[in-house]
Write an enzyme that holds these catalytic residues in place. Structure first.
Site: not given
Ligand SMILES: [Ca+2]
Ligand SMILES: [Ca+2]
Ligand SMILES: [Ca+2]
Ligand SMILES: [Ca+2]
Lengths: 359, 359, 359, 359
Positions: D161, D226
């Site tokens: 992330k 992400s």
């Protein structure tokens, strides 16, 4: 003998509904061979996959085909602008000559004048680049001459419809293109067209290197540009005032400095109908032509807007509905030609507005 | 000694950004235990799956928790209205008492007064039905009393937040519900609440059988209702004028008869600042509270709108952006509390507008 | 002499791109006057404001007009299904007869047979009601006869295109309509058509009172229905097997019990190509015809789905993309006719699937 | 003594519904202080304005706060991936250690191992550039060591992330940034992270100049990245096999070469449950972790897709729903962690898939 311009606004029950135009032709109110240009607001999303525009064009061409030679029809500017967000109402605006023979009254004021011109087809490598601006500049000059408008200072509005880059066109240019992104190419093409208008109207002297899409301080106050997948050349329609034309129609323009610049529009309405109250000039207004956009800096007068962060709705849809509401409130009508994407058309976050009205 | 109401409008950089409120509390400008209600426009879609509202509520509750007993916090109306379409700007509006001790000047005019009340939890079978309207009617009466407002005629705005029907609640009621459609239940719940307000304010005498959601000729000029999944009772906030309150703040309201009823708003602005030009009253306006909706008959002053036919964007989103543009143009600001879904709140296609301003 | 059916799948570069069909006609691969029906997946949103369908119809009619008498063209079923969500690819599927004279081989198996039929125009008060089901039932029977199919048990797929209710039609019926909501009328019309097919194919004995749109346990395993604004009658296309037809093409069908019923589709592929591995039968498959929908109870095998709560994307768009991915994975191709809205077409949350293949 | 990894998949009734996690903690099935990372699919749009992610994080942190010191909570990777398009079901996946003391059986095979690591905060000028890739590379190496995984070849999945660029961060870097477009910065950050993983796992030797976002032939087969607005450093979670861990859980991965590469997934399922039929391995599968994206060249196996031309729905939403349908069909379940935006994660149009299963 003077020419006379007419501007006829007609409703549309669906993108392929040309029945009101057919009725006007049948009734003799519009002569197909005297149509100079057709604009329309259609009810698609106004973005890449807006098929309402193509449907309107196909229906309109089918209606006009029996009346016009194919080459005349092909050269007729048909500018479909997608997006009737909020309460905006889909409608047609036909620009045509009456054909009436009218004497020049010696003291008659200049009246609405109009004409169109086309550029040659653009090579994909020219789209969104200075070459496009120069071609548009020259086409605007030709249209001014055809409209018998004395000079750039008498022009109030220039509509340009221009091509965009598709994957096939990018390949054709072997990658020598302004961008390989289709949506981005629409903005660059609109911007190049707008700067071409600005050059033709002496609003900008020269085009600095890399200005298109970057230097948003350069803009036209009278350009309205939209990009469409269906054409390879640029179509230009010029509206202004000329002593060679007669009749009651006039045009005025202003620039909204931001998306809530109602005072600019109110000033324009005061020109049209001095002293009339809010919404009282509506019966005399034939057409409202405006551009709208989300400011690139994410705020309006210091307050954050969320148009650029919304991944569900394109910012152009937000901007049209919002500015449409402002204009409808002031004018008192929802048949307004509010078009999105105002790069180099008015300042960042703002755009030009023009009114055609009966004097 | 008179009470004094304060209304503080603060920006929000994201749904969970409570930093401006925290700063105001820290600076002593807002006393957490004197907050009567909090409204906010958050930037979600304003429909079923709008999580910006829940995020704002969670952040706000976390901020206030150290200052308030749990039961006080639970009873505090937190009305998050999703949807900042177009140029609307996300913001907080805090309604709070100053706590300042002020003498009653014998000739001081009535000032802004406010209070809240809750109904008991609604049974799912009551949602969107006359029982809800009656419960809201009674809560409005209690809030009027708490605000020391003399009577219904001195009330200018009633905010109601009400529950909706979920699949689980429909099951709990064994199908004895107004509708089993979640989105539709939001409209019926808003409508029942609005008619409850109308009953309390003597705008409607009695509630005919099957009126809710059907007889759109029955409406309140002062109700603003929104439905939320997170509550089971109705929360009511009443704003009006009272001689028991002092200070410079006042409130006025009007009803937009349709989505482009700018004259109604202009009249309201004339009340606030007689003779001021367009957008000139902005500095004195603390809050703009309005409802917007697409007319159910598909037109505005006879011209077709496309809000109800757009399967990509909810009509509530269209309406908020459009009416937001109209209001922003007249007021000169984009921090406007424009809320969607105006069933029984103003006529079909129109809705109430209220302004809180410094006199 | 036996008839021979051909099914030609062709790509579409845009909704108005009929160039592949034109080329096939020019090359003699398709005889315009032997076309029985045209289906297409077009790239609009598949909902109320999908203009890609109308654009495709207009382009296709313009292409075929020189080849067919006007009444033949008007009677030709042109079923445009909007929505190519996910990786689905826009394409045409032409159902036509080869015109080749072929001897009946005495032991030749029944081959793909096809024919169409029309109902009379429906009165608005009939749409979505038992009258529509009965009209469709009778049209299916006529098409079966025309296709020389021995009986209902040899039918594998029935495509129905049916009308919907618009505001104008609701007014025409003076409110005596199944619903006054346009989107809802599409579902009721699809459902009534599907139950008409079920009656014709002996899948349902009788139509109970109020079954349409309510009793989802009644369904056809072979109906695929879509509603369109452009027609007032119902168009029916029947596909099955018949000894009066010859050639290599066959059809098989199955029912997906829910949106992830891959085993049902795998079983169908096993019929087509016994023992072939995953995606290996693709070259022999001419067309995949499937229906998709979100289950009304909000779950798939007990796990919550969010398709019905998404106010940004219609559940029909979600369902098409999702089921499209499942089918593309199993078949190995993205040119799949996946259509949304499967009311009474397979169980709640599931739908029929048919394959046309070379034996 | 060996460590034992557990992976618990739990349903979520709404983004802020942590009740299933609370119950698991209460029942002793999950020890909060042994949680290594939490992944979740939440039901927002997965794009810039997805507030479901922030709401889930806030609710999860509120649940865990009483159990963990603040610095532990801050360092815990909470990876919310927005977007449950089609039939995908919102769910939590908790990666935790059982804490059970287990003897090393001398011949026990390596079992699922896991650990996390953080980079230092990135300067805005580093985001989406080689500096980010190098920081991620080093964090992956640290996590491999912490997980006691012997080497890169035993790693099967790396979740990253990573931060993105906002207007404020662009200003902080005085314009020295990879892009000033927020949405584009998400892709560049994901891509830089993926190439960092590829470097750490010896999938790529060196990072050529300008490779990030351009040279899509460089990719990791095991990275899933992400971007989120809420963090400034990169969080890394490594999953693999190690002899230092015990228990029944294993992990396997494959790469989908395009969006319909079902054979790659079928091969993976064959690893998990040799010879099992379609969907039969579902009970033994704990988690499915996959990336999906629209191919940049606009086609799947030569057939045009429309994901990049849809101005109403982001291509990432299309891709998740479509690949989600394919995976659900093969696996037999809709609780699948399908994440969008697979730049440098698998080839252009394809992406990695990993399965965690009971051996
Ligand atoms: Ca501009
Ligand atoms: Ca209303
Ligand atoms: Ca079904
Ligand atoms: Ca990839």
């Amino acid at each position: 003998m003077a020419r006379q311009a007419e501007v006829t606004r007609l409703p549309m029950a669906a993108p392929d509904d040309v029945s009101a135009i057919a009725a006007a032709i049948h009734a003799g109110r519009i002569a197909p061979d005297r149509i100079v240009a057709v604009l329309a607001k259609t009810e698609g999303n106004g973005c890449v996959n807006d098929f309402s525009r193509g449907l309107s064009v196909m229906a309109l061409r089918a209606l006009l085909a029996p009346f016009l030679p194919a080459d005349r029809l092909d050269a007729l500017p048909l500018v479909m602008s997608g997006g009737t967000e909020g309460g905006l109402s889909p409608h047609w605006i036909l620009f045509h000559e009456t054909g009436a023979e009218a004497e020049h009254a010696p003291d008659a004021p200049p009246a609405l004048a109009m004409a169109s011109a086309l550029t040659r087809p653009l090579h994909p490598s020219e789209i969104g680049r200075p070459a496009q601006a120069e071609l548009v500049r020259d086409a605007v000059a030709r249209a001014i001459a055809r409209a018998e408008i004395a000079g750039p200072e008498d022009v109030h509005y220039v509509q340009v419809k221009c091509p965009l880059l598709t994957a096939a066109r990018v390949a054709e240019a072997k990658g020598d293109v302004a961008t390989d992104n289709m949506l981005k190419s629409m903005g660059l093409s609109r911007g190049a067209s707008a700067l071409g208008v600005a050059l033709a109207l002496n609003e900008v002297d020269t085009l600095p290197h890399r200005a298109i899409g970057h230097d948003l301080a350069l803009w036209s106050a009278r350009a309205s540009c939209s990009a469409g997948i269906e054409l390879t050349q640029c179509e230009v329609v010029v509206l202004g005032h000329s002593a060679a034309w007669t009749g009651p129609l006039r045009i005025a323009h202003a620039v909204m400095q931001d998306a809530i610049d109602a005072p600019a529009v109110a000033g324009l309405l005061e020109t049209v109908a001095p002293g009339a109250g809010l919404q009282q000039a509506a019966p005399r207004i034939r057409a409202v032509l405006a551009k709208a956009e989300a400011s690139s800096f994410g705020a309006i007068r210091g307050a954050r807007h969320t148009m650029l962060d919304d991944s569900d709705i394109s910012s152009t849809r937000h901007a049209r509905g919002f500015v449409g509401g402002l204009l409808a409130g002031l004018v008192g009508r929802t048949e307004l030609f509010v078009s999105g994407g105002a790069e180099h058309q008015g300042p960042d976050g703002g755009g030009p507005v023009a009114l055609i009205y009966e004097s």
